[in-house]
Scaffold this active site. Structure first.
Site, short mmCIF file in Angstrom:
data_model
loop_
_atom_site.label_atom_id
_atom_site.label_comp_id
_atom_site.label_asym_id
_atom_site.label_seq_id
_atom_site.Cartn_x
_atom_site.Cartn_y
_atom_site.Cartn_z
N PHE A 1 50.28 37.03 47.41
CA PHE A 1 51.47 37.73 47.87
C PHE A 1 51.26 38.99 48.55
O PHE A 1 52.13 39.55 49.18
CB PHE A 1 52.49 37.62 46.46
CG PHE A 1 51.99 38.90 45.71
CD1 PHE A 1 52.79 39.98 45.60
CD2 PHE A 1 50.98 38.68 44.75
CE1 PHE A 1 52.43 41.00 44.76
CE2 PHE A 1 50.56 39.69 43.78
CZ PHE A 1 51.50 40.98 43.90
N LYS A 2 49.95 39.67 48.21
CA LYS A 2 49.95 41.08 48.57
C LYS A 2 49.59 41.19 50.07
O LYS A 2 49.73 42.13 50.40
CB LYS A 2 48.49 41.58 48.01
CG LYS A 2 48.96 41.68 46.25
CD LYS A 2 47.66 42.13 45.50
CE LYS A 2 48.19 42.15 44.17
NZ LYS A 2 47.40 42.65 43.00
#
Length: 484
Positions: free
Chosen positions: A112-113
């Site tokens: 997700f980063k």
């Protein structure tokens, strides 16, 4: 839009100032002085937007058109998401018995980063090119931040990046995603310690304000406001996708289950709540349960050791974004937040005041999930849906199963999935399942690696300072040569 430190001892800054600062000079974290309040009409209008468009709307609110005009902002965000594998950037998977999983991992590093860091890198590059400046980024990582940060800036002319990873405590794939990048502007250190220990030399370097200014240092850890800003879009998109109808009065609530380590995604959800989004937040952690203890008992204190778990990216003892949440829930009381955090830094132990704990437990519920429960959840999700969860996502889905098994599933719920199971083959095998590994991840094992050891007994702060000074000298030499 102006930003202020949670500790109240630093001048206010605009978005550009917050973007390039990381920690404020007084040791606090930047937060918006005022939060925009979204009325029903705005929420209904936003409900039809794509994830990409929601990011654009939120960034326009919090950056300011005088800093980045809207057409430039739209182009930067489109560029940030141009390498994502899914055309919608994120994807909601609807599975059996009301299980909704929002996949946030379709970026280059399968985590997700990539979402927030790809945007943050574009914003940085925009300002650096405009100002003809250079920065050195320093990042500590427990797994995914480092690879996503490297991926977002590798090869950029006006950016150098230094990443500290906890040697042997990331998965093999996570480590290879960092150590196989051999670009000249990338330096990776393998630290003989855990992710909290490797944060210490970073904090020590950033505490030297003159050094930070001389070398144009910044952090891309989840303390960076730009990352929290982009992550707010997860909560808005989850709400609009899972709300049964926006025709009712008041708008219906949706429960968003957030697996977290450093609490960046949780802080983003708390801000979205304060802006008027009717979400109920559930935070899911592994055996390193400081956030769970804080929510349940007001006990914000360190354990003696970080426990290695299957959800390794959440093996964190100091969830630094909780400071943002304390500030937000205390009514932007910088004096109270400063006193709390200074006490915590002195004693590594803090019991929240009764009123603050009450507000926190109203805003957030929590659970701590054991490795055994993670494995059981991964197995059950595969058996019922033929769907592979990563161990971090499994902490969220475990909460869903508990609620549905107890007949408490009347509210719509969305579980955030921060990473692909492909990054965690060891955990998949531990659950008795077969890993599904994409070709580009398999190829990492055959690439050359580069990693500088930071061993116990070494002066980690001095090693970091020397590396930063060397990169600055190289940049200055390049700048002189290019101007001749």
């Amino acid at each position: 839009m102006w930003y202020t430190s949670t500790r109240g001892g630093a001048p206010r800054v605009n978005f550009e100032g917050a973007l390039f600062s990381g920690y404020a000079p007084d040791g606090g974290l930047y937060m918006p002085e005022e939060l925009p309040q979204l009325d029903r009409e705005t929420l209904c209008r936003w409900s039809t937007l794509s994830y990409r468009s929601l990011v654009k709307e939120l960034c326009a609110l919090f950056i300011g058109l005088e800093l980045i005009p809207r057409h430039d902002l739209n182009d930067l965000i489109d560029q940030a998401f141009s390498r994502f594998r899914h055309r919608d950037v994120v994807h909601l998977h609807r599975l059996r018995d009301g299980l909704n999983i929002l996949e946030l991992w379709h970026g280059v590093t399968y985590a997700f980063k990539d979402l927030s860091l790809s945007c943050t890198a574009q914003f940085m590059q925009y300002f650096l090119q405009k100002r003809k400046k250079h920065v050195t980024i320093v990042v500590g990582t427990s797994g995914d931040t480092g690879s996503a940060a490297i991926e977002s800036v590798q090869g950029l002319k006006n950016v150098d990046i230094i990443v500290l990873l906890p040697k042997g405590r990331c998965t093999k794939i996570q480590e290879l995603q960092m150590t196989t990048v051999l670009k000249e502007n990338v330096r990776v250190f393998g630290v003989e310690g855990n992710s909290d220990e490797l944060d210490e030399p970073i904090k020590a370097v950033f505490a030297d304000v003159a050094f930070v200014q001389r070398h144009n240092l910044m952090s891309l850890n989840s303390i960076n406001w730009s990352r929290v800003l982009v992550q707010m879009a997860h909560h808005f998109f989850a709400y609009f996708q899972c709300a049964p109808s926006l025709d009712t009065h008041p708008l219906p609530p949706v429960e968003v289950v957030v697996p977290t380590g450093a609490a960046g995604n949780l802080a983003a959800g708390c801000i979205a709540q304060k802006m008027g989004l009717p979400i109920r937040l559930v935070v899911a952690v592994n055996g390193n349960d400081i956030i769970h203890r804080t929510v349940q008992k007001g006990d914000f204190s360190l354990c003696e050791v970080v426990k290695p778990t299957l959800a390794s990216a959440m093996d964190i003892q100091v969830p630094y974004n909780m400071e943002r949440i304390f500030w937000l829930l205390s009514g932007s009381d910088s004096q109270a937040t400063r006193a709390l955090m200074e006490q915590f830094e002195r004693s590594q132990s803090l019991h929240l005041p009764k009123e603050l704990h009450s507000k926190l437990s109203e805003a957030v519920t929590s659970e701590s999930v054991s490795d055994e429960a993670i494995i059981q959840t991964m197995g059950r999700c595969w058996e019922e849906n033929q769907y592979l969860l990563c161990p971090h996502s499994a902490t969220a889905v475990n909460y869903h199963y508990q609620q549905s098994d107890n007949g408490q599933s009347s509210i719509s719920r969305c579980c955030l999935a921060p990473a692909s199971a492909a990054k965690f083959p060891e955990a998949v095998q531990a659950a008795g399942l077969t890993p599904q590994t994409p070709a580009e991840i398999l190829a990492l094992e055959h690439k050359e690696t580069r990693c500088i050891p930071m061993q116990r007994g070494d002066d980690w702060t001095q090693m970091l300072r020397c590396t930063i000074e060397g990169l600055s000298q190289r940049w200055e030499g390049c700048a002189v040569n290019s101007s001749e």
